[in-house]
Write a protein that holds these residues in place. Sequence first.
Motif, PDB file in Angstrom:
ATOM      1  N   LYS B  21      61.400  39.303  64.639  1.00 30.24           N
ATOM      2  CA  LYS B  21      61.043  37.884  64.525  1.00 30.24           C
ATOM      3  C   LYS B  21      62.045  37.101  63.678  1.00 30.24           C
ATOM      4  O   LYS B  21      62.535  36.049  64.089  1.00 30.24           O
ATOM      5  CB  LYS B  21      59.636  37.735  63.899  1.00 30.24           C
ATOM      6  CG  LYS B  21      58.539  38.365  64.731  1.00 30.24           C
ATOM      7  CD  LYS B  21      57.189  38.279  64.044  1.00 30.24           C
ATOM      8  CE  LYS B  21      57.068  39.133  62.794  1.00 30.24           C
ATOM      9  NZ  LYS B  21      57.266  40.586  63.013  1.00 30.24           N
ATOM     10  N   THR B  23      65.078  37.970  62.778  1.00 31.40           N
ATOM     11  CA  THR B  23      66.402  38.009  63.395  1.00 31.40           C
ATOM     12  C   THR B  23      66.497  36.958  64.507  1.00 31.40           C
ATOM     13  O   THR B  23      67.505  36.258  64.628  1.00 31.40           O
ATOM     14  CB  THR B  23      66.674  39.417  63.968  1.00 31.40           C
ATOM     15  OG1 THR B  23      66.478  40.375  62.918  1.00 31.40           O
ATOM     16  CG2 THR B  23      68.082  39.541  64.505  1.00 31.40           C
ATOM     17  N   THR B  73      59.630  41.023  56.101  1.00 31.10           N
ATOM     18  CA  THR B  73      59.140  39.707  55.694  1.00 31.10           C
ATOM     19  C   THR B  73      57.813  39.877  54.978  1.00 31.10           C
ATOM     20  O   THR B  73      56.943  40.601  55.459  1.00 31.10           O
ATOM     21  CB  THR B  73      58.968  38.787  56.918  1.00 31.10           C
ATOM     22  OG1 THR B  73      60.205  38.715  57.608  1.00 31.10           O
ATOM     23  CG2 THR B  73      58.552  37.392  56.504  1.00 31.10           C
TER      24      THR B  73
HETATM   25  N1  LIG Z   1      69.258  46.599  68.521  1.00 28.33           N
HETATM   26  C1  LIG Z   1      68.611  45.509  68.139  1.00 28.33           C
HETATM   27  N2  LIG Z   1      68.096  45.455  66.902  1.00 28.33           N
HETATM   28  C2  LIG Z   1      67.424  44.336  66.541  1.00 28.33           C
HETATM   29  C3  LIG Z   1      67.275  43.242  67.428  1.00 28.33           C
HETATM   30  N3  LIG Z   1      66.559  42.278  66.792  1.00 28.33           N
HETATM   31  C4  LIG Z   1      66.309  42.746  65.553  1.00 28.33           C
HETATM   32  N4  LIG Z   1      66.831  43.983  65.381  1.00 28.33           N
HETATM   33  C5  LIG Z   1      66.756  44.807  64.178  1.00 28.33           C
HETATM   34  O1  LIG Z   1      65.397  45.137  63.898  1.00 28.33           O
HETATM   35  C6  LIG Z   1      65.169  45.206  62.507  1.00 28.33           C
HETATM   36  C7  LIG Z   1      64.002  44.322  62.095  1.00 28.33           C
HETATM   37  O2  LIG Z   1      64.311  42.966  62.354  1.00 28.33           O
HETATM   38  P1  LIG Z   1      63.550  41.765  61.641  1.00 28.33           P
HETATM   39  O3  LIG Z   1      64.067  40.511  62.255  1.00 28.33           O
HETATM   40  O4  LIG Z   1      63.610  41.878  60.172  1.00 28.33           O
HETATM   41  O5  LIG Z   1      62.056  42.043  62.125  1.00 28.33           O
HETATM   42  P2  LIG Z   1      60.749  41.173  61.875  1.00 28.33           P
HETATM   43  O6  LIG Z   1      59.990  41.147  63.130  1.00 28.33           O
HETATM   44  O7  LIG Z   1      61.124  39.861  61.318  1.00 28.33           O
HETATM   45  O8  LIG Z   1      59.984  42.059  60.796  1.00 28.33           O
HETATM   46  P3  LIG Z   1      58.805  41.596  59.791  1.00 28.33           P
HETATM   47  O9  LIG Z   1      59.043  40.162  59.507  1.00 28.33           O
HETATM   48  O10 LIG Z   1      58.928  42.435  58.586  1.00 28.33           O
HETATM   49  O11 LIG Z   1      57.543  41.798  60.523  1.00 28.33           O
HETATM   50  C8  LIG Z   1      66.475  44.790  61.842  1.00 28.33           C
HETATM   51  O12 LIG Z   1      67.169  45.937  61.465  1.00 28.33           O
HETATM   52  C9  LIG Z   1      67.199  44.057  62.947  1.00 28.33           C
HETATM   53  O13 LIG Z   1      68.591  44.088  62.809  1.00 28.33           O
HETATM   54  C10 LIG Z   1      67.839  43.337  68.737  1.00 28.33           C
HETATM   55  O14 LIG Z   1      67.755  42.452  69.570  1.00 28.33           O
HETATM   56  N5  LIG Z   1      68.479  44.511  69.033  1.00 28.33           N
END
Ligand SMILES: Nc1nc2c(ncn2[C@@H]2O[C@H](COP(=O)(O)OP(=O)(O)OP(=O)(O)O)[C@@H](O)[C@H]2O)c(=O)[nH]1
Lengths: 307, 418
Positions: B21, B23, B73
């Motif tokens: 999310k 990212t 997050t």
């Molecule tokens: N290979 C790959 N990795 C991804 C992609 N999007 C995110 N990641 C990886 O996934 C991990 C988690 O990404 P976040 O964006 O922190 O995830 P989130 O959904 O915001 O997590 P929370 O807010 O903690 O719930 C990180 O290491 C990112 O680099 C993608 O499209 N491809």
Amino acid sequence: MTTETLQTLHMTDHLDLLESHAIFILREVVAECERPVLLFSGGKDSAVLLHLAAKAFAPQQLPFPVMHIDTGQNFPEVLDYRDRAVEATGARLVVAKVQDSIDQGKVIDPGPMGSRNRLQTVTLLDAITENGFDAAFGGARRDEDKARAKERILSFRDAFGQWDPRQQRPELWQLYQGKVNPGEHLRAFPLSDWTELDIWQYIEREQMDLPTIYFAHERDVLLRDNMWLAVGPFVEARSGEKIERLSVRFRTVGDANCTGAVLSEARTLSQIIDEVSVANVSERGATRADDRFSETAMEDRKREGYF
Amino acid sequence: MKLAHKDLLRLATVGSVDDGKSTLIGRLLVDTRQLFDDQLDAVVAASEKRGVGDLDLSFVTDGLRAEREQGITIDVAYRYASTPSRKFIIADCPGHVQYTRNMATGASTADLALVVLNVAHGLKEQSRRHLCIAALLGVRSIVVAVNKMDEVNWSESAYQGVVDELDTLANELGFESVISIPVSALLGDNVVDPSPNTPWFDGPTVLHALESSEAGSWSGAHGGARLPIQWVLRQPGGGRTYAGMLNGASLQVGDSVTLLPANIETTITAISSGSGARDVASTGLSIDVALDAETDAGRGDLIATAPLPKVTKEFAATICWFGEAPLRVGQRLRLKHTSKVTPVRVHALSGVVDIATLAIDANTMLQTNEIGLATLQSADALVLDDYRDNRVSGSFVLIDEVTNATVAAGMVGRAAFL
Ligand SMILES: Nc1nc2c(ncn2[C@@H]2O[C@H](COP(=O)(O)OP(=O)(O)OP(=O)(O)O)[C@@H](O)[C@H]2O)c(=O)[nH]1
Ligand SMILES: [Mg+2]
């Protein structure tokens, strides 16, 4: 659509909605808390906040005092403005001085040129306790900094004045609940959802008065750490620094020794709005030495109880 | 006719932890050039310092020290963006189950949910919980980013498998608009620019979907005007006006209104807002009004036009429980509804939502982060609408009487899918 509904839609633009939301928050906190206070720095955000507070309770007087935390390192134009603006609302002005905290031995004097920015937290928290305030309105906006982006509109502070970003109260819908136990207090941020551009557009729409240093003017400045500082009683040229007379304005107003100016020819509100719309450096990044200290400078200060 | 100003879309990210999310939001903001140079530089510097590559896009919104250390997050970040066609307020919510209360905070004011799912994992229990909460809160439109397509070699069948599962749930939850998109938040595919890696996909990019989504707030679509009184203003000469934020429908000078719970019929004789006296006020405006009748109206009362809300001391509600200890029958709490605060007691707990099946299990306790159906009894009379008729007069929070913590989000009535 009838002409009437069209007219109503037209009349409710995004500034009206931001204004309405802020007024709603001001009224809600005043209704729920015993002794609120409005923190007023003389900067543009606190100017807008005071303006909105006057609207929220018109035709009555403000149901709370206004407090300035005076570091003793102000721009004189800002002190003039402070007195003028607060007097216009008829509110009571409380001035809490960092110098008093220094004289009482609560904080250490950083010397005439040193920054008192961080010391203000002690003065602020003491003033809140001494006056028995249980809520303090501030003009912080979420677009200013990544820690502020995380903060609730009603932000809880424990008995030590600390903010705990891991334990914020859920804040659902617009149900702002402001109950605290004795010794604890709230910070309330009615301008949370405003951006820098919204602030300027609102100031223009409302034809508000502001400290003159927000508008471009000729001033002696020197470049230090990539920032234009105004030469004066709190900033003197060090060896190798060159004093230049340039046309500048300020995007934020803090202490004279940690607030940088930007080079600008914008002498009117509409010229400022044009500049802000195309700016490629953030307001605090361009102008605040206090935020450059470390990756989480703002978060660390907020945790201790800073604005 | 096109209005002069851009409309505003409030969106919240939802989905399970680590699905991408933050990212995705970072990618959207960077690729649409919403970040100032110094902010981008700071993200680059922080990424280097923590050894997570050149640019960890999640650091754009994950601004707290603990968030960056743990790569997760913790609380909602609000970001403000604007494209030529729209203004956005983005709430980037946490996915971790422990922070469900913060996700609910971010989603409670959203018009649209940006759902992020890891294509390799599909709908995890936490994704289902978030979707369920978003639906309960009244989000009608979702844009679904099926993320990390780069990790499954851009496989159409992997994408389609997740979309099928999602569509079934979205259908049950009653979302009105569902747009799914295969993306890589990390690499930027189909986020702002269409991807060369998904020739089999002919839908919009995430940005385009957000810009074109029909997603105004639905509050008050079916009801009358509601003006909860926040504050009474004394006017020079002795009169009084009643201040509050209007919702539900617009109000005009001359309108017949009812003051509740006293049930006094009267007429609006004047309206003013921040910009002075006016004849008409639309929803979302903070106004103060003068009434024809002499009344003792005050904070906690509500001025309404037909169809009127109901006045009651006992009502059924859907509760999202965030307290650490379970919620039990007989428990006493404080309730805040509009500008009214009153003690309440849990009269009955009729069931807990099973997140996996959406079935209601009989139970007499609600654990942390569970959603349940309850009947509450209040000390004072409340003026209530069903949540689906009015988001303001149909919502409430429950407050712990000792710590003053907000421990539940409540919605009057019951969603169709429960
Ligand atoms: N290979 C790959 N990795 C991804 C992609 N999007 C995110 N990641 C990886 O996934 C991990 C988690 O990404 P976040 O964006 O922190 O995830 P989130 O959904 O915001 O997590 P929370 O807010 O903690 O719930 C990180 O290491 C990112 O680099 C993608 O499209 N491809
Ligand atoms: Mg995240």
